[in-house]
Design a protein around this motif. Structure first.
Motif, PDB file in Angstrom:
ATOM      1  N   GLU A 254      22.376  21.080  33.782  1.00 41.57           N
ATOM      2  CA  GLU A 254      23.367  20.120  33.308  1.00 41.57           C
ATOM      3  C   GLU A 254      24.659  20.793  32.874  1.00 41.57           C
ATOM      4  O   GLU A 254      25.755  20.310  33.158  1.00 41.57           O
ATOM      5  CB  GLU A 254      22.779  19.321  32.143  1.00 41.57           C
ATOM      6  N   TYR A 255      24.545  21.941  32.172  1.00 37.80           N
ATOM      7  CA  TYR A 255      25.734  22.612  31.651  1.00 37.80           C
ATOM      8  C   TYR A 255      26.142  23.833  32.466  1.00 37.80           C
ATOM      9  O   TYR A 255      27.001  24.603  32.048  1.00 37.80           O
ATOM     10  CB  TYR A 255      25.493  23.009  30.193  1.00 37.80           C
ATOM     11  N   GLN A 256      25.499  24.008  33.612  1.00 38.06           N
ATOM     12  CA  GLN A 256      25.838  25.103  34.534  1.00 38.06           C
ATOM     13  C   GLN A 256      25.781  26.463  33.846  1.00 38.06           C
ATOM     14  O   GLN A 256      26.705  27.274  33.944  1.00 38.06           O
ATOM     15  CB  GLN A 256      27.221  24.867  35.158  1.00 38.06           C
ATOM     16  N   ILE A 257      24.695  26.705  33.144  1.00 39.97           N
ATOM     17  CA  ILE A 257      24.469  28.000  32.501  1.00 39.97           C
ATOM     18  C   ILE A 257      23.671  28.867  33.471  1.00 39.97           C
ATOM     19  O   ILE A 257      22.566  28.491  33.872  1.00 39.97           O
ATOM     20  CB  ILE A 257      23.695  27.826  31.188  1.00 39.97           C
ATOM     21  N   PRO A 258      24.203  29.996  33.891  1.00 34.84           N
ATOM     22  CA  PRO A 258      23.525  30.817  34.906  1.00 34.84           C
ATOM     23  C   PRO A 258      22.213  31.439  34.449  1.00 34.84           C
ATOM     24  O   PRO A 258      21.263  31.518  35.219  1.00 34.84           O
ATOM     25  CB  PRO A 258      24.560  31.892  35.235  1.00 34.84           C
ATOM     26  N   GLY A 259      22.162  31.882  33.195  1.00 38.13           N
ATOM     27  CA  GLY A 259      20.936  32.548  32.757  1.00 38.13           C
ATOM     28  C   GLY A 259      20.832  32.651  31.252  1.00 38.13           C
ATOM     29  O   GLY A 259      21.845  32.697  30.555  1.00 38.13           O
ATOM     30  N   LEU A 260      19.614  32.667  30.756  1.00 39.36           N
ATOM     31  CA  LEU A 260      19.377  32.877  29.331  1.00 39.36           C
ATOM     32  C   LEU A 260      17.965  33.412  29.142  1.00 39.36           C
ATOM     33  O   LEU A 260      17.145  33.402  30.056  1.00 39.36           O
ATOM     34  CB  LEU A 260      19.585  31.591  28.523  1.00 39.36           C
ATOM     35  N   SER A 261      17.708  33.897  27.940  1.00 35.59           N
ATOM     36  CA  SER A 261      16.406  34.465  27.623  1.00 35.59           C
ATOM     37  C   SER A 261      15.919  33.851  26.322  1.00 35.59           C
ATOM     38  O   SER A 261      16.706  33.625  25.410  1.00 35.59           O
ATOM     39  CB  SER A 261      16.515  35.990  27.483  1.00 35.59           C
ATOM     40  N   VAL A 262      14.616  33.556  26.251  1.00 34.05           N
ATOM     41  CA  VAL A 262      14.059  32.875  25.083  1.00 34.05           C
ATOM     42  C   VAL A 262      12.791  33.574  24.607  1.00 34.05           C
ATOM     43  O   VAL A 262      11.980  34.024  25.417  1.00 34.05           O
ATOM     44  CB  VAL A 262      13.725  31.404  25.425  1.00 34.05           C
TER      45      VAL A 262
ATOM     46  N   MET B  25       5.865  33.146  23.347  1.00 37.50           N
ATOM     47  CA  MET B  25       6.517  33.049  24.653  1.00 37.50           C
ATOM     48  C   MET B  25       7.698  34.000  24.680  1.00 37.50           C
ATOM     49  O   MET B  25       8.447  34.093  23.709  1.00 37.50           O
ATOM     50  CB  MET B  25       6.998  31.626  24.945  1.00 37.50           C
ATOM     51  N   CYS B  26       7.860  34.698  25.773  1.00 36.37           N
ATOM     52  CA  CYS B  26       9.009  35.588  25.948  1.00 36.37           C
ATOM     53  C   CYS B  26       9.312  35.630  27.442  1.00 36.37           C
ATOM     54  O   CYS B  26       8.564  36.219  28.227  1.00 36.37           O
ATOM     55  CB  CYS B  26       8.671  36.984  25.423  1.00 36.37           C
ATOM     56  N   ARG B  27      10.412  35.006  27.837  1.00 35.94           N
ATOM     57  CA  ARG B  27      10.726  34.944  29.262  1.00 35.94           C
ATOM     58  C   ARG B  27      12.211  34.703  29.494  1.00 35.94           C
ATOM     59  O   ARG B  27      12.940  34.275  28.598  1.00 35.94           O
ATOM     60  CB  ARG B  27       9.922  33.853  29.949  1.00 35.94           C
ATOM     61  N   GLY B  28      12.631  35.017  30.701  1.00 38.08           N
ATOM     62  CA  GLY B  28      14.006  34.789  31.096  1.00 38.08           C
ATOM     63  C   GLY B  28      14.098  33.570  31.994  1.00 38.08           C
ATOM     64  O   GLY B  28      13.129  33.206  32.667  1.00 38.08           O
ATOM     65  N   PHE B  29      15.280  32.948  32.002  1.00 38.98           N
ATOM     66  CA  PHE B  29      15.536  31.792  32.850  1.00 38.98           C
ATOM     67  C   PHE B  29      16.812  32.057  33.651  1.00 38.98           C
ATOM     68  O   PHE B  29      17.794  32.577  33.109  1.00 38.98           O
ATOM     69  CB  PHE B  29      15.743  30.529  32.011  1.00 38.98           C
TER      70      PHE B  29
END
Length: 253
Positions: free
Chosen positions: A53-61, A71-75
């Protein structure tokens, strides 16, 4: 317009608020209060949808409860053209989220008896004497004042000038050490005038955190960057975390 890094941070906070609400709603039937795989899967779907929706290329949580990483993963992607995925070890710039690290470091030194919350900042940095506006001439800027952002100073024009030096024709980067030396930055800040009375209002200040960081370094007898690594990063196993821009550029992923 909100800076992208702050927007992403706000988005993550929103996501976790929604996640927490969902978890709490399910809590009526979840006597143990355990965070389920289903809840984490819902969080993942939520984040993926918001990224689109917000065109975010990548993030990690990372989701942590107590001393357990749930949980530990990248998106998404670190590089869209090369389709390089974000992983759980991808390095991100965290901006002002570094402030709690400095506060935690000072807390550790206070616990160790190396510093005190009520120590005057001039005990460690004699040259950093802010022109506070106070009714009592005996008032001094204490370590806790810096970390509470209540000195009466807000950022200061110097910070904005440093950030925009490329657009400032009067800013001579080669001859002016302010962008490079923390001590020079703090000495320059000591020449500014306050905009509010001492301890009367919370005014967000990068300078205050720089001063607290430098004070911790002086108290411990080593550079702040090394102190942060020794007291926080290494004990926590944060092997891919650094305060150095030079080191960041040399890291992969």
């Amino acid at each position: 317009m909100m800076d992208k890094k702050y927007f992403i941070l706000a988005l993550l906070v929103l996501a976790f608020m929604i996640f927490t609400f969902t978890f709490c709603s399910e809590g009526e039937n979840n006597v143990s209060g355990e965070i389920t795989k289903e809840s984490l899967d819902k969080l993942s779907v939520l984040l993926e949808n918001k990224m689109k929706e917000y065109q975010i290329p990548g993030l990690s949580v990372v989701v942590v409860r107590g001393d357990k990483v749930l949980m530990c993963r990248g998106f998404g992607w670190t590089d869209l053209k090369k389709s390089t995925p974000v992983t759980d070890t991808t390095v991100f710039s965290i901006g002002s989220s570094a402030k709690p690290f400095t506060s935690t470091l000072v807390s550790v030194l206070v616990s160790d008896g190396v510093m005190g919350w009520d120590d005057p900042i001039t005990k460690y940095l004699p040259y950093f004497q802010l022109k506070i506006e106070s009714e009592s001439p005996k008032d001094q800027v204490l370590v806790r004042d810096l970390l509470s952002h209540r000195t009466g100073f807000f950022h200061m024009d110097l910070i904005q000038k440093a950030v925009n030096w490329e657009q400032d024709p009067d800013w001579d980067l080669k001859s002016d050490p302010i962008r490079y030396l923390r001590e020079a930055l703090l000495k320059a800040a000591s020449e500014f005038e306050p905009i509010e009375k001492f301890r009367s209002k919370h005014l967000y200040s990068n300078i205050s955190m720089v001063a607290a960081a430098e004070a911790s370094a002086k108290a411990a007898g080593m550079e702040w960057d090394m102190l942060m690594k020794k007291k926080l990063f290494e004990p926590l196993g944060m092997t891919r975390t650094t305060t150095s821009i030079t080191e960041i550029r040399e890291l992969q992923n």
